[in-house]
Design a protein around this motif. Structure first.
Motif, PDB file in Angstrom:
ATOM      1  N   GLY A   1      32.455   5.339 -19.276  1.00 33.43           N
ATOM      2  CA  GLY A   1      31.373   6.296 -18.654  1.00 33.43           C
ATOM      3  C   GLY A   1      31.901   7.533 -18.207  1.00 33.43           C
ATOM      4  O   GLY A   1      33.111   7.858 -18.246  1.00 33.43           O
ATOM      5  N   PRO A   2      31.207   8.499 -17.843  1.00 39.34           N
ATOM      6  CA  PRO A   2      31.597  10.068 -17.717  1.00 39.34           C
ATOM      7  C   PRO A   2      32.528   9.993 -16.525  1.00 39.34           C
ATOM      8  O   PRO A   2      33.347  11.110 -16.469  1.00 39.34           O
ATOM      9  CB  PRO A   2      30.301  10.623 -17.546  1.00 39.34           C
ATOM     10  CG  PRO A   2      29.406   9.478 -17.182  1.00 39.34           C
ATOM     11  CD  PRO A   2      29.559   8.195 -17.886  1.00 39.34           C
ATOM     12  N   LYS A   3      32.370   9.271 -15.433  1.00 41.58           N
ATOM     13  CA  LYS A   3      32.939   9.579 -14.389  1.00 41.58           C
ATOM     14  C   LYS A   3      34.322   9.118 -14.214  1.00 41.58           C
ATOM     15  O   LYS A   3      35.358   9.560 -13.978  1.00 41.58           O
ATOM     16  CB  LYS A   3      32.301   8.995 -13.054  1.00 41.58           C
ATOM     17  CG  LYS A   3      31.086   9.916 -12.733  1.00 41.58           C
ATOM     18  CD  LYS A   3      30.588   9.168 -11.460  1.00 41.58           C
ATOM     19  CE  LYS A   3      29.231  10.044 -10.943  1.00 41.58           C
ATOM     20  NZ  LYS A   3      28.471   9.419  -9.621  1.00 41.58           N
ATOM     21  N   ALA A   4      34.680   7.615 -14.913  1.00 39.83           N
ATOM     22  CA  ALA A   4      35.914   6.873 -14.814  1.00 39.83           C
ATOM     23  C   ALA A   4      36.893   7.575 -16.044  1.00 39.83           C
ATOM     24  O   ALA A   4      37.969   7.325 -16.105  1.00 39.83           O
ATOM     25  CB  ALA A   4      35.450   5.616 -14.924  1.00 39.83           C
ATOM     26  N   SER A   5      35.919   7.695 -17.210  1.00 42.31           N
ATOM     27  CA  SER A   5      37.017   7.913 -18.348  1.00 42.31           C
ATOM     28  C   SER A   5      37.851   9.063 -18.567  1.00 42.31           C
ATOM     29  O   SER A   5      38.947   8.846 -19.068  1.00 42.31           O
ATOM     30  CB  SER A   5      36.046   8.439 -19.683  1.00 42.31           C
ATOM     31  OG  SER A   5      35.188   9.759 -19.258  1.00 42.31           O
TER      32      SER A   5
ATOM     33  N   LEU B   1      34.644   4.181  -9.971  1.00 42.49           N
ATOM     34  CA  LEU B   1      33.862   5.361 -10.562  1.00 42.49           C
ATOM     35  C   LEU B   1      33.171   4.448 -11.626  1.00 42.49           C
ATOM     36  O   LEU B   1      32.319   5.425 -12.227  1.00 42.49           O
ATOM     37  CB  LEU B   1      34.602   6.635 -11.068  1.00 42.49           C
ATOM     38  CG  LEU B   1      35.299   7.476  -9.930  1.00 42.49           C
ATOM     39  CD1 LEU B   1      36.110   8.462 -10.248  1.00 42.49           C
ATOM     40  CD2 LEU B   1      34.263   7.785  -8.882  1.00 42.49           C
ATOM     41  N   CYS B   2      33.538   3.435 -12.144  1.00 40.60           N
ATOM     42  CA  CYS B   2      32.793   3.147 -13.209  1.00 40.60           C
ATOM     43  C   CYS B   2      31.601   2.386 -13.031  1.00 40.60           C
ATOM     44  O   CYS B   2      31.521   1.336 -12.315  1.00 40.60           O
ATOM     45  CB  CYS B   2      33.614   1.855 -14.072  1.00 40.60           C
ATOM     46  SG  CYS B   2      33.290   1.343 -15.556  1.00 40.60           S
ATOM     47  N   ALA B   3      30.421   2.629 -13.757  1.00 37.73           N
ATOM     48  CA  ALA B   3      29.293   2.269 -13.531  1.00 37.73           C
ATOM     49  C   ALA B   3      28.783   0.808 -13.945  1.00 37.73           C
ATOM     50  O   ALA B   3      28.326  -0.168 -13.523  1.00 37.73           O
ATOM     51  CB  ALA B   3      27.857   3.031 -14.116  1.00 37.73           C
ATOM     52  N   ASP B   4      29.512   0.381 -15.284  1.00 38.84           N
ATOM     53  CA  ASP B   4      29.510  -0.860 -15.690  1.00 38.84           C
ATOM     54  C   ASP B   4      30.475  -1.927 -14.982  1.00 38.84           C
ATOM     55  O   ASP B   4      31.809  -1.627 -14.988  1.00 38.84           O
ATOM     56  CB  ASP B   4      29.919  -0.841 -17.219  1.00 38.84           C
ATOM     57  CG  ASP B   4      29.800  -2.090 -17.888  1.00 38.84           C
ATOM     58  OD1 ASP B   4      29.562  -3.081 -17.204  1.00 38.84           O
ATOM     59  OD2 ASP B   4      29.847  -2.034 -19.408  1.00 38.84           O
ATOM     60  N   PRO B   5      29.986  -2.921 -14.461  1.00 37.77           N
ATOM     61  CA  PRO B   5      30.636  -3.940 -13.667  1.00 37.77           C
ATOM     62  C   PRO B   5      31.694  -4.602 -14.484  1.00 37.77           C
ATOM     63  O   PRO B   5      32.750  -5.091 -13.826  1.00 37.77           O
ATOM     64  CB  PRO B   5      29.563  -4.812 -13.069  1.00 37.77           C
ATOM     65  CG  PRO B   5      28.463  -4.763 -13.805  1.00 37.77           C
ATOM     66  CD  PRO B   5      28.364  -3.210 -14.521  1.00 37.77           C
ATOM     67  N   HIS B   6      31.324  -4.849 -15.728  1.00 36.41           N
ATOM     68  CA  HIS B   6      32.193  -5.553 -16.755  1.00 36.41           C
ATOM     69  C   HIS B   6      33.439  -4.683 -16.852  1.00 36.41           C
ATOM     70  O   HIS B   6      34.584  -5.146 -16.859  1.00 36.41           O
ATOM     71  CB  HIS B   6      31.596  -6.051 -17.904  1.00 36.41           C
ATOM     72  CG  HIS B   6      30.535  -7.037 -17.526  1.00 36.41           C
ATOM     73  ND1 HIS B   6      31.000  -8.379 -17.127  1.00 36.41           N
ATOM     74  CD2 HIS B   6      29.362  -6.909 -17.671  1.00 36.41           C
ATOM     75  CE1 HIS B   6      29.536  -9.024 -17.141  1.00 36.41           C
ATOM     76  NE2 HIS B   6      28.707  -8.222 -17.553  1.00 36.41           N
ATOM     77  N   ALA B   7      33.153  -3.362 -17.275  1.00 26.86           N
ATOM     78  CA  ALA B   7      34.097  -2.580 -17.572  1.00 26.86           C
ATOM     79  C   ALA B   7      35.061  -2.245 -16.136  1.00 26.86           C
ATOM     80  O   ALA B   7      36.514  -2.076 -16.362  1.00 26.86           O
ATOM     81  CB  ALA B   7      33.703  -1.146 -18.191  1.00 26.86           C
TER      82      ALA B   7
END
Length: 218
Positions: free
Chosen positions: A13-17, A108-114
């Motif tokens: 995602g854009p925040k964590a990447s 900061l990652c929106a995807d819980p699996h990631a």
């Protein structure tokens, strides 16, 4: 950005990447200078799978970094071992920074699996940092012990230091074993490798003690 930035954006995602891309780009300044390490000449972080496959984890391959317990070591091996200790010290610093980046990215990652993958990666990077923090003083002790064994000076003091490090290595393995989750499978090589580092170093410590005690080289 290039391929790495695009891949991190898609995965995290854009925040964590941006933080993950920084993690993957971390490199150090120390150069080992060994032909056996031509593809990894500069110090870099140990990622989870590489923690197991890293060539200097294994006692039989520490020789690529000049750690060879025999009387007739040459100047090149002595210099390689000096730089190898510096590589491990820098690896520990890089991995500490990388683990921090992974944890910040996970928040900061929106995807819980990631996000869970990033938390797992941070734990693996911390494990590799602990390993590097054991290997750096081991190589430094090896160099001091070899000088003592070949010169005939300070042998009792170095023999005591080798015995103390042997206890430290065994304690390291016990601590890593306690950190493992329950039900580790044999093919989970990242986890399986952690509590075996000290035992692999003990294979070198044994002939070191023998030489310092008796004067006999393997």
């Amino acid at each position: 950005g290039g391929f790495l930035d695009d891949a991190c954006h898609r995965l995290y995602g854009p925040k964590a990447s941006p933080l993950v891309a920084r993690l993957y780009r971390l490199t150090g300044k120390t150069r080992l200078g060994s032909p056996s390490f031509a593809r990894c000449e500069r110090t870099f972080i140990w990622l989870p799978a590489y923690h197991y496959h890293h060539p200097t984890i294994y006692s039989r391959s520490l020789g690529h970094g000049g750690v060879v317990w025999r009387k007739d070591r040459d100047r090149q091996q002595e210099e390689l071992s000096r730089r190898l200790a510096a590589v491990y010290r820098e690896t520990a610093r890089l991995n500490r920074k990388a683990a921090g980046l992974a944890r910040r990215a996970a928040r900061l990652c929106a995807d819980p699996h990631a996000a869970a993958d990033l938390v797992w990666m941070a734990g693996c990077l911390d494990a590799a940092r602990r390993c590097a923090n054991l290997l750096a003083p081991f190589v430094e002790l090896f160099r001091k012990a070899h000088r003592a064994a070949t010169s005939g000076r300070n042998q009792p003091r170095l023999l005591a230091a080798v015995a103390a490090f042997s206890r430290r290595a065994a304690a390291f393995d016990r601590a890593e074993k306690r950190r493992l989750p329950r039900g580790v499978l044999p093919d989970e090589i990242e986890l399986v490798a952690r509590p075996k580092t000290g035992a692999r170093l003990e294979r070198i410590l044994v002939p070191m003690r023998q030489t310092l005690s008796t004067g006999q080289w393997p």
